[in-house]
Design a protein around this motif. Structure first.
Motif, short mmCIF file in Angstrom:
data_model
loop_
_atom_site.label_atom_id
_atom_site.label_comp_id
_atom_site.label_asym_id
_atom_site.label_seq_id
_atom_site.Cartn_x
_atom_site.Cartn_y
_atom_site.Cartn_z
N ILE A 52 0.82 -1.22 0.00
CA ILE A 52 0.00 0.00 0.00
C ILE A 52 0.86 1.26 0.00
CG2 ILE A 52 -1.64 1.37 1.35
CD1 ILE A 52 -3.17 -1.16 1.89
N PRO A 53 1.88 1.39 0.85
CA PRO A 53 2.70 2.60 0.76
C PRO A 53 3.37 2.77 -0.60
CG PRO A 53 3.10 1.50 2.84
CD PRO A 53 2.26 0.57 2.01
N ARG A 77 2.22 12.03 -0.73
CA ARG A 77 2.15 10.61 -0.32
C ARG A 77 1.82 10.42 1.15
NH1 ARG A 77 7.98 10.67 -1.92
NH2 ARG A 77 9.08 11.18 -0.01
N VAL A 78 2.28 11.28 2.01
CA VAL A 78 2.01 11.12 3.45
C VAL A 78 0.52 11.34 3.73
CG1 VAL A 78 2.50 12.00 5.76
CG2 VAL A 78 4.36 11.71 4.12
N ALA A 138 -1.94 11.18 1.54
CA ALA A 138 -2.72 10.15 0.85
C ALA A 138 -2.68 8.83 1.60
CB ALA A 138 -2.19 9.97 -0.57
N LEU A 139 -1.52 8.46 2.13
CA LEU A 139 -1.42 7.23 2.91
C LEU A 139 -2.23 7.33 4.19
CD1 LEU A 139 -0.23 4.41 3.15
CD2 LEU A 139 1.77 5.42 4.27
N ALA A 140 -2.26 8.51 4.79
CA ALA A 140 -3.07 8.71 5.98
C ALA A 140 -4.55 8.53 5.67
CB ALA A 140 -2.82 10.10 6.57
N VAL A 141 -5.00 9.05 4.56
CA VAL A 141 -6.40 8.90 4.15
C VAL A 141 -6.72 7.43 3.89
CG1 VAL A 141 -8.08 9.40 2.33
CG2 VAL A 141 -6.66 11.23 3.27
N VAL A 142 -5.87 6.76 3.14
CA VAL A 142 -6.11 5.35 2.79
C VAL A 142 -6.16 4.48 4.03
CG1 VAL A 142 -5.08 3.34 1.65
CG2 VAL A 142 -5.19 5.53 0.46
N THR A 143 -5.20 4.63 4.92
CA THR A 143 -5.18 3.79 6.13
C THR A 143 -6.30 4.17 7.09
OG1 THR A 143 -3.49 5.23 7.12
CG2 THR A 143 -2.73 3.24 5.99
#
Length: 101
Positions: A28-29, A40-41, A43-48
């Motif tokens: 995922i990252p 990216r930080v 977006a990864l926060a939103v996804v997780t």
């Protein structure tokens, strides 16, 4: 339970979670970095966060629904089968995603 029960249970649980979450925590990252390199930080926060909220809400809801299910295949098997199909479809869609949103 014997004296080795809890250490064995801990080892089995740890192994299971490592096998289940290892690929997720590595792919995922990388996918988020590929799809949204400039943010990216975030977006990864939103996804997780979305994934975590879905897990928190879906677990008890599906557990409650499966307790009320009465089929010739049992209470759990239809939900496990449907869940496996949904996870397969969601995994395919996530792999083919063109953006984070």
């Amino acid at each position: 339970a014997g004296p080795g029960y809890y250490p064995a249970l801990t080892a089995a649980s740890t192994t299971l979670w490592a096998l289940l979450l290892g690929p997720v925590l590595t792919t995922i990252p990388g996918q988020v970095d590929h799809l949204a390199p400039e943010s990216r930080v975030a977006a990864l926060a939103v996804v997780t966060s979305v994934g975590g909220m879905v897990g928190i809400l879906a677990g008890p809801l599906i557990g409650r629904l499966s307790d009320a299910t009465d089929t010739r295949w049992g209470r759990r098997r239809p939900w496990l089968t449907a869940g496996a199909a949904l996870i397969l479809a969601a995994s395919y869609a996530a792999g083919r995603a063109g953006s984070v949103c």
